[in-house]
Design a protein around this motif. Sequence first.
Motif, PDB file in Angstrom:
ATOM      1  N   ARG A   3      11.149  58.220  30.050  1.00 37.73           N
ATOM      2  CA  ARG A   3      10.878  58.341  28.677  1.00 37.73           C
ATOM      3  C   ARG A   3       9.320  58.088  28.136  1.00 37.73           C
ATOM      4  NH1 ARG A   3      14.030  53.584  25.539  1.00 37.73           N
ATOM      5  NH2 ARG A   3      15.865  54.723  26.474  1.00 37.73           N
ATOM      6  N   THR A  31      14.158  60.378  18.923  1.00 36.30           N
ATOM      7  CA  THR A  31      15.561  59.940  19.512  1.00 36.30           C
ATOM      8  C   THR A  31      15.640  59.820  20.804  1.00 36.30           C
ATOM      9  OG1 THR A  31      16.028  62.236  20.033  1.00 36.30           O
ATOM     10  CG2 THR A  31      16.538  61.388  17.613  1.00 36.30           C
ATOM     11  N   SER A  32      14.621  59.146  21.365  1.00 35.49           N
ATOM     12  CA  SER A  32      14.795  58.618  22.942  1.00 35.49           C
ATOM     13  C   SER A  32      15.079  57.216  22.920  1.00 35.49           C
ATOM     14  CB  SER A  32      13.259  58.940  23.699  1.00 35.49           C
ATOM     15  OG  SER A  32      12.271  58.236  23.114  1.00 35.49           O
ATOM     16  N   ASP A  36      17.208  53.814  22.821  1.00 33.83           N
ATOM     17  CA  ASP A  36      18.540  53.334  23.520  1.00 33.83           C
ATOM     18  C   ASP A  36      19.548  53.441  22.019  1.00 33.83           C
ATOM     19  OD1 ASP A  36      18.100  53.076  25.910  1.00 33.83           O
ATOM     20  OD2 ASP A  36      17.769  50.827  25.795  1.00 33.83           O
ATOM     21  N   TRP A  54      19.303  55.087  19.409  1.00 35.29           N
ATOM     22  CA  TRP A  54      19.554  56.678  19.187  1.00 35.29           C
ATOM     23  C   TRP A  54      20.565  57.076  20.313  1.00 35.29           C
ATOM     24  CZ3 TRP A  54      19.363  59.269  14.758  1.00 35.29           C
ATOM     25  CH2 TRP A  54      18.406  58.940  13.902  1.00 35.29           C
ATOM     26  N   THR A  55      20.543  56.739  21.255  1.00 36.62           N
ATOM     27  CA  THR A  55      21.455  57.353  22.281  1.00 36.62           C
ATOM     28  C   THR A  55      22.755  56.881  21.983  1.00 36.62           C
ATOM     29  OG1 THR A  55      19.794  57.083  24.037  1.00 36.62           O
ATOM     30  CG2 THR A  55      21.917  57.424  24.699  1.00 36.62           C
ATOM     31  N   LYS A  56      23.150  55.624  21.457  1.00 35.46           N
ATOM     32  CA  LYS A  56      24.429  55.150  20.969  1.00 35.46           C
ATOM     33  C   LYS A  56      24.695  55.887  19.760  1.00 35.46           C
ATOM     34  CE  LYS A  56      23.934  50.336  23.311  1.00 35.46           C
ATOM     35  NZ  LYS A  56      23.673  49.252  23.000  1.00 35.46           N
ATOM     36  N   TRP A  89      23.710  63.238  21.397  1.00 39.67           N
ATOM     37  CA  TRP A  89      22.423  62.801  22.167  1.00 39.67           C
ATOM     38  C   TRP A  89      21.637  64.084  23.234  1.00 39.67           C
ATOM     39  CZ3 TRP A  89      19.910  61.582  26.808  1.00 39.67           C
ATOM     40  CH2 TRP A  89      18.721  60.971  26.595  1.00 39.67           C
ATOM     41  N   LYS A  90      22.910  64.221  24.256  1.00 39.96           N
ATOM     42  CA  LYS A  90      22.634  64.952  25.329  1.00 39.96           C
ATOM     43  C   LYS A  90      22.349  66.659  24.878  1.00 39.96           C
ATOM     44  CE  LYS A  90      24.559  62.600  29.255  1.00 39.96           C
ATOM     45  NZ  LYS A  90      25.585  62.787  30.562  1.00 39.96           N
ATOM     46  N   HIS A 110      18.886  66.723  23.399  1.00 40.69           N
ATOM     47  CA  HIS A 110      17.982  66.450  24.528  1.00 40.69           C
ATOM     48  C   HIS A 110      17.857  67.831  25.601  1.00 40.69           C
ATOM     49  CE1 HIS A 110      15.751  62.730  23.728  1.00 40.69           C
ATOM     50  NE2 HIS A 110      16.936  62.769  22.840  1.00 40.69           N
TER      51      HIS A 110
END
Length: 290
Positions: free
Chosen positions: A86, A140-141, A143, A145-147, A153-154, A157
């Motif tokens: 990251r 958005t990297s 945690d 933003w991942t949730k 998210w995938k 990215h």
Amino acid sequence: MIVSWSPPWRDRRGRFLPFKAAVLALLFVPGVLCLYWLGTGQLGARPLTEAIHETGLWAIRFLMISLAITPLARALEWNGLLLVRRNVGVAAALYAVAHLGLYVVDENFRLGTVISEIALRFYLTIGFATLLVLIALAWTSTDAWTKKLGRNWKRLHRLVYPFGVVALLHYYIQSKLNVSEPVFVSGLFVWLMAWRLLPESWRRRQGFGVLTALYGSLAIVSALLTAGLEFAWYGLTTRVDPFRVLAANESIARGLRPAHWVLVATVAFAIVVLGRRLTRTPAPARRVPA
């Protein structure tokens, strides 16, 4: 707005990690050196232009390094390396922002001129598009933003792969006639993409002989494709005879070409990976209860 931040030298539990802190410090080194050279007049007759090029180069280099971290971590079975992915990706975005910022300074803050140049010059247009994507990925990297984004998210990215190609195209055009470094970086990018396309079982669970053949094949194919990319670039965009460039790859008498360096780098990586497999201590056998 989502706010979830922890110092980039700590893990998710808040523990200080010396390795992560050391990598973070190293990410600042190119920028600090560039500022020092700029301030002391060591960047030649057009210092701002050189600073623009340097920050752009490091943006692409860090982008490629961020893409290489997962293959390296998986191949070397070093999960700790994933902790810095990251930070390296965010560094790529920051150097890209500095790249644009210095360009604005070089244009004496004439934003209208900057906007028109970006709109009218193809290589600036694709460079700016890549910058916007890198900023979005860096933002958005976290945690949180991942949730928040979940499966999206995938999807977001994964834009790093096509825009990695766009960034390399910007690099080629910016380099003009001498594209040795873009070609070399492109060859490594080809290897990384080929590695990612391999099934997980091929990369992890095969015997030593199969792994040797696998990594050897990847190295050869990547080197050949690198020579092909160099041939295509010179043939399609310059007046240089591409067959002379291609013929230069058949010998090392005049020095190593980008394709040779790709072969050297990927074979060296294969040797490290295979050496790691040979010296790995096998896990102790579990006792089965009677």
